[in-house]
Design a protein around this motif. Structure first.
Motif, PDB file in Angstrom:
ATOM      1  N   ASN A  89      26.605   7.221   8.697  1.00 21.28           N
ATOM      2  CA  ASN A  89      27.359   7.335   7.449  1.00 21.28           C
ATOM      3  C   ASN A  89      27.747   8.779   7.145  1.00 21.28           C
ATOM      4  O   ASN A  89      28.214   9.084   6.048  1.00 21.28           O
ATOM      5  N   HIS A 125      18.867   4.156   3.462  1.00 22.59           N
ATOM      6  CA  HIS A 125      19.100   2.906   2.743  1.00 22.59           C
ATOM      7  C   HIS A 125      19.602   1.795   3.647  1.00 22.59           C
ATOM      8  O   HIS A 125      19.774   0.649   3.191  1.00 22.59           O
ATOM      9  N   HIS A 129      25.563   4.832  -5.421  1.00 19.51           N
ATOM     10  CA  HIS A 129      26.562   4.263  -4.512  1.00 19.51           C
ATOM     11  C   HIS A 129      26.411   2.746  -4.433  1.00 19.51           C
ATOM     12  O   HIS A 129      25.298   2.225  -4.451  1.00 19.51           O
ATOM     13  N   ASP A 154      27.152   1.072  -1.730  1.00 16.15           N
ATOM     14  CA  ASP A 154      26.752   0.773  -0.346  1.00 16.15           C
ATOM     15  C   ASP A 154      27.316  -0.576   0.106  1.00 16.15           C
ATOM     16  O   ASP A 154      26.621  -1.407   0.698  1.00 16.15           O
ATOM     17  N   SER A 156      23.881   3.397   6.454  1.00 12.37           N
ATOM     18  CA  SER A 156      23.274   3.441   5.127  1.00 12.37           C
ATOM     19  C   SER A 156      24.285   3.119   4.044  1.00 12.37           C
ATOM     20  O   SER A 156      23.908   2.904   2.884  1.00 12.37           O
ATOM     21  N   GLY A 157      25.566   3.053   4.401  1.00  9.52           N
ATOM     22  CA  GLY A 157      26.607   2.737   3.432  1.00  9.52           C
ATOM     23  C   GLY A 157      27.050   1.288   3.436  1.00  9.52           C
ATOM     24  O   GLY A 157      27.871   0.889   2.603  1.00  9.52           O
ATOM     25  N   CYS A 169      17.370   3.880  -4.646  1.00 13.95           N
ATOM     26  CA  CYS A 169      17.888   4.986  -3.851  1.00 13.95           C
ATOM     27  C   CYS A 169      17.683   6.249  -4.670  1.00 13.95           C
ATOM     28  O   CYS A 169      18.189   6.365  -5.800  1.00 13.95           O
TER      29      CYS A 169
END
Length: 331
Positions: free
Chosen positions: A54, A128, A161, A163, A172-173, A250
């Protein structure tokens, strides 16, 4: 790869002159074994492969070890709560470049096993990208435990975010977009509440996707202390419509002054005076099934600020989750 707990990581101060009231976590936590039947089970997810994909600042791979160090000196305030270490899932690179996917699958397997034993898993991250593995563990458990029921799982994410990114590879996104697709494939509803979203850290494409997926959210500038009750009301309303909660924090939801050691420090963030009551509300719901804490990056932390606040949030969650009462985790 999944590794057995290394209890040498749990060490710290011992106030022996204070007796039982002077105990700290490192003195009471035990390795997970066949006899462990109740309480909290910590699992490390040592990965920043998703952060690298990411284009974020790598270093979250070392988050689990640092979190254990910070948690070690937490005072034992509720002796009835049992705490165990269930080891680590470590993302190992491989020739096919799919080490992350293998680690996410391994995490799902580990969490499903812990849930089957009626434990409350708390995952120590790690990027994440762990969220897809965390949700997968709960989904596996519920699919096995209630095969003829469509479960109402609520995902509560405290995060700057969404995500929800599109991408050829998991990162992670992407985890909550992946979860949405998994729910669609299963014929399950996708119930996602993201609190603390930054309007300046998410593209219009992400807001559009969130809207189409029915995501509930509040922006970070709608979550100051004067708006705390409105934020709690949003969460109360969301919790009322679900039966099981996956709670994920997060750390970049916090202001950068409080949490500098993350992949993407927040320009604004949401203060602890709002974050902690939200955590308390989830804990008191009786619906919490698992939780994780993501994006601790010790390489960019200052005086362990981020690690200390993460440990505080984890300890608060443990104390207020009813972890000593295994009935709170039975679906």
């Amino acid at each position: 790869m999944r590794y057995a707990p290394d209890m040498a990581r749990w060490h710290g101060r011992s106030d022996t002159e204070e007796g039982l009231l002077g105990r700290r976590w490192h003195e009471v936590i035990q390795p997970l074994n066949a006899d462990t039947a109740t309480g909290v089970a910590f699992v490390g997810f040592a990965s920043d492969a998703g952060v690298a994909r990411n284009h974020g600042r790598i270093g979250a791979r070392n988050g689990p070890a640092t979190l254990r160090a910070m948690l070690s000196n937490m005072p034992v305030r509720h002796a009835a709560i049992s705490m165990t270490d269930a080891g680590d899932v470590i993302c190992e690179p491989d020739d096919n470049g799919d080490g992350l996917e293998a680690a996410q699958n391994e995490l799902s397997t580990a969490l499903a096993e812990l849930l089957q034993r009626q434990l409350l898993p708390i995952v120590l991250g790690g990027g994440h990208e762990m969220a897809f593995g965390s949700f997968g563990g709960l989904a596996r458990f519920l699919a096995q435990h209630e095969p003829d029921t469509v479960p109402r799982i609520g995902i509560v994410n405290l995060d700057a975010h969404f995500d929800l990114r599109q991408g050829d590879q998991a990162s992670s996104g992407t985890p909550f977009r992946q979860i949405a697709e998994d729910c669609q494939a299963r014929g399950w509803p996708f119930n996602y509440c993201c609190l603390g979203v930054s309007a300046f850290s998410n593209t219009e494409a992400l807001f559009d996707r969130a809207s189409k997926l029915g995501v509930r959210w509040r922006l970070d500038d709608e979550m100051d202390l004067t708006q705390r009750e409105a934020s709690l009301d949003t969460l109360r309303d969301f919790l009322a419509g679900v039966d099981h909660v996956y709670f994920t924090i997060c750390l970049d939801v916090l202001p950068a002054a409080i949490a500098p050691g993350v992949s993407a420090p927040a320009a604004r963030g949401v203060g602890l005076e709002v974050i902690e009551p939200l955590l308390d509300l989830v804990s008191a719901s009786g619906k919490l099934r698992l939780a994780d804490v993501a994006e601790l990056n010790p390489a960019h932390d200052i005086d362990n600020r981020t690690a200390r606040v993460a440990a505080r949030l984890i300890a608060r969650l443990v104390e207020r989750s009813g972890a000593a009462d295994d009935s709170s985790k039975t679906p």
